[in-house]
Design an enzyme around this catalytic site. Structure first.
Site, PDB file in Angstrom:
ATOM      1  N   TYR A 111       0.831  -1.208   0.000  1.00  0.00           N
ATOM      2  CA  TYR A 111       0.000   0.000   0.000  1.00  0.00           C
ATOM      3  C   TYR A 111       0.861   1.251   0.000  1.00  0.00           C
ATOM      4  CZ  TYR A 111      -4.229  -2.725   0.587  1.00  0.00           C
ATOM      5  OH  TYR A 111      -5.274  -3.590   0.378  1.00  0.00           O
ATOM      6  N   GLN A 137      -8.329 -15.523 -11.081  1.00  0.00           N
ATOM      7  CA  GLN A 137      -9.289 -16.100 -10.146  1.00  0.00           C
ATOM      8  C   GLN A 137     -10.314 -16.952 -10.901  1.00  0.00           C
ATOM      9  OE1 GLN A 137      -8.547 -12.607  -9.858  1.00  0.00           O
ATOM     10  NE2 GLN A 137      -7.024 -13.239  -8.349  1.00  0.00           N
ATOM     11  N   TYR A 138     -10.642 -18.109 -10.318  1.00  0.00           N
ATOM     12  CA  TYR A 138     -11.654 -18.996 -10.881  1.00  0.00           C
ATOM     13  C   TYR A 138     -12.559 -19.495  -9.759  1.00  0.00           C
ATOM     14  CZ  TYR A 138      -8.554 -18.948 -14.905  1.00  0.00           C
ATOM     15  OH  TYR A 138      -7.772 -18.538 -15.960  1.00  0.00           O
ATOM     16  N   GLU A 181      -7.933  -7.592   5.244  1.00  0.00           N
ATOM     17  CA  GLU A 181      -7.110  -8.656   4.658  1.00  0.00           C
ATOM     18  C   GLU A 181      -6.371  -9.436   5.733  1.00  0.00           C
ATOM     19  OE1 GLU A 181      -4.937  -6.243   1.860  1.00  0.00           O
ATOM     20  OE2 GLU A 181      -6.854  -5.680   0.931  1.00  0.00           O
ATOM     21  N   PHE A 233     -16.377 -11.346 -12.767  1.00  0.00           N
ATOM     22  CA  PHE A 233     -15.111 -11.964 -13.143  1.00  0.00           C
ATOM     23  C   PHE A 233     -14.241 -10.872 -13.774  1.00  0.00           C
ATOM     24  CE2 PHE A 233     -17.354 -16.300 -13.803  1.00  0.00           C
ATOM     25  CZ  PHE A 233     -17.303 -16.527 -12.442  1.00  0.00           C
ATOM     26  N   GLY A 234     -13.086 -10.594 -13.175  1.00  0.00           N
ATOM     27  CA  GLY A 234     -12.227  -9.521 -13.651  1.00  0.00           C
ATOM     28  C   GLY A 234     -12.486  -8.249 -12.875  1.00  0.00           C
ATOM     29  N   GLY A 280     -20.429 -17.665 -15.883  1.00  0.00           N
ATOM     30  CA  GLY A 280     -20.936 -17.251 -14.577  1.00  0.00           C
ATOM     31  C   GLY A 280     -21.725 -18.346 -13.876  1.00  0.00           C
ATOM     32  N   TYR A 319     -14.031 -18.352  -4.739  1.00  0.00           N
ATOM     33  CA  TYR A 319     -13.086 -18.609  -5.818  1.00  0.00           C
ATOM     34  C   TYR A 319     -11.692 -18.841  -5.248  1.00  0.00           C
ATOM     35  CZ  TYR A 319     -12.244 -13.613  -4.988  1.00  0.00           C
ATOM     36  OH  TYR A 319     -11.980 -12.394  -4.386  1.00  0.00           O
TER      37      TYR A 319
END
Length: 395
Positions: free
Chosen positions: A98, A204-205, A140, A386-387, A275, A188
């Site tokens: 950061y 990511q999936y 996080e 997604f994305g 999706g 995911y």
């Protein structure tokens, strides 16, 4: 949250900053990647950078966060922050990164806005940035602590299944032989692969199998080149090079599009194209739990041949006592399906429905609008993009 003095300054300068955010974020990424090329090579999605979608998403999130703070100075948009935090955790983002972003973002702001960035303006926007950054760092940290798996883990491909001409399912087990922790249906994982040029790109999936399985399952659609975007580097690599016996690096599961605890309320699961993947996991979870709640399953695709995981979708829905399934196809629709795009005009939506959406952004916007028109509360409509999340950038 935001101090009174800074809130007034941000409110006064937000139109000027907002009007220049695209130029600022473009300058920011160019400067950061010139100074730290390893970030583009091994962390950021090179395809999204080339298409400009990551820049648009960053600009949208900055504008939305700053606007929210000026309108609600004693509060913060936790839903937006949680979505970003899950994505960052899946990438393994560290707190010290950061500071890197801050350095190059504020250099870009000064480059673009020049003398308009007075010490007062700089201090106000610095406060906005660190409010957002520190909130994400805390979120996080908690996600890392709550994870029941190591950050990156090797998984062996034990089965590869061609679902359609453009979708392949990979079933995986841990290479170390250790246990497979449950995940929340809808989550995911990140997959990290080394490409021929040495870059270690991450994508990511959604997990498309049952949450309590001894295997992990992802279903990957090959991303073809189009007029606005390059072909998908990682999806093409997985399709062309990854066979049974190969080893992939996976993150722990993350993502906030998950079934809520109130499982007695009616559910609506709407998807289009790839999706469908998180919806399969949700249906599997509901079937395993013996859910008796009403479930409406909606899916749209180009044609039946392009509809990945349709058999799984139908089998899991058949195990639910109160499930209704509706499919739409733009081409070659059979008699038991609709022709065209997903349309809720003739679909009954029960009061109190919780809706989960996943698919292209225009599809989700259209479905959300129709659901609200049928009385579904906006807070009860959940989505996964997604994305880069461009929802905030498009009206």
């Amino acid at each position: 949250m935001l101090s009174v003095q800074s809130a007034a300054t941000v409110r006064a300068t937000l139109p000027a900053v907002g009007a220049n955010l695209d130029a600022i974020t473009e300058r920011f990424y160019a400067g950061m990647f010139a100074a730290r090329p390893e970030l583009l090579r091994d962390l950021f999605n090179r395809g999204n950078q080339a298409a400009g979608t990551q820049r648009q998403a960053l600009a949208g999130s900055i504008a939305a966060f700053a606007t929210y703070l000026t309108d609600h100075p004693d509060d913060r948009p936790d839903a937006m922050l949680a979505r970003i935090a899950h994505k960052h955790a899946s990438l393994g983002v560290a707190p010290d990164q950061y500071g890197i972003v801050h350095e190059h973002l504020f250099a870009a702001i000064v480059d673009v806005l020049g003398e308009a960035v007075t010490p007062e303006v700089a201090a106000a926007w610095d406060e906005v940035y660190w409010l957002m950054a520190n909130a994400l760092i805390a979120l996080e940290k908690r996600l890392y602590e709550e994870s029941r798996e190591p950050g990156w883990r090797d998984w062996e491909v034990v089965e590869r299944v061609a679902e359609t001409a453009d979708v392949v399912t990979f079933r995986l087990r841990p290479s170390d032989g250790g246990p497979v922790a449950d995940f929340r249906a809808g989550q995911y994982v990140s997959v990290r692969v080394e490409l021929p040029d040495g870059a270690r790109q991450i994508r990511q999936y959604s997990l498309s199998g049952a949450p309590d399985s001894a295997l992990r399952q992802i279903s990957v659609k090959r991303v073809a080149e189009d007029a606005g975007s390059p072909a998908g580097e990682v999806s093409e690599h997985l399709h062309a090079r990854v066979q049974e016996g190969a080893v992939l690096e996976l993150s722990a599961p993350y993502g906030d599009l998950v079934l809520g605890a109130d499982t007695d309320r009616p559910l609506l699961l709407a998807s289009a194209g790839i999706g469908v993947t998180p919806m399969i996991a949700m249906l599997a979870q509901l079937a395993q739990d013996g859910s008796a709640c009403p479930v409406t399953v909606l899916h749209g695709d180009r044609s039946p041949a392009d509809h990945a995981l349709r058999t799984d979708q139908e089998l899991y829905a058949a195990k639910l006592a109160e499930a209704r399934v509706h499919f739409w196809y733009e081409e070659d629709a059979p008699e038991d399906a609709h022709t065209g795009l997903v349309d809720l005009a003739d679909i009954a939506v029960a009061p109190g429905t919780h809706a989960y959406l996943c698919g292209p952004l225009p599809f989700m916007r259209a479905v959300r609008t129709q659901l609200i028109g049928k009385g579904v509360a906006p807070a009860d409509i959940h989505y996964e993009v997604f994305g880069p999340d461009l929802w905030l950038t498009q009206g």
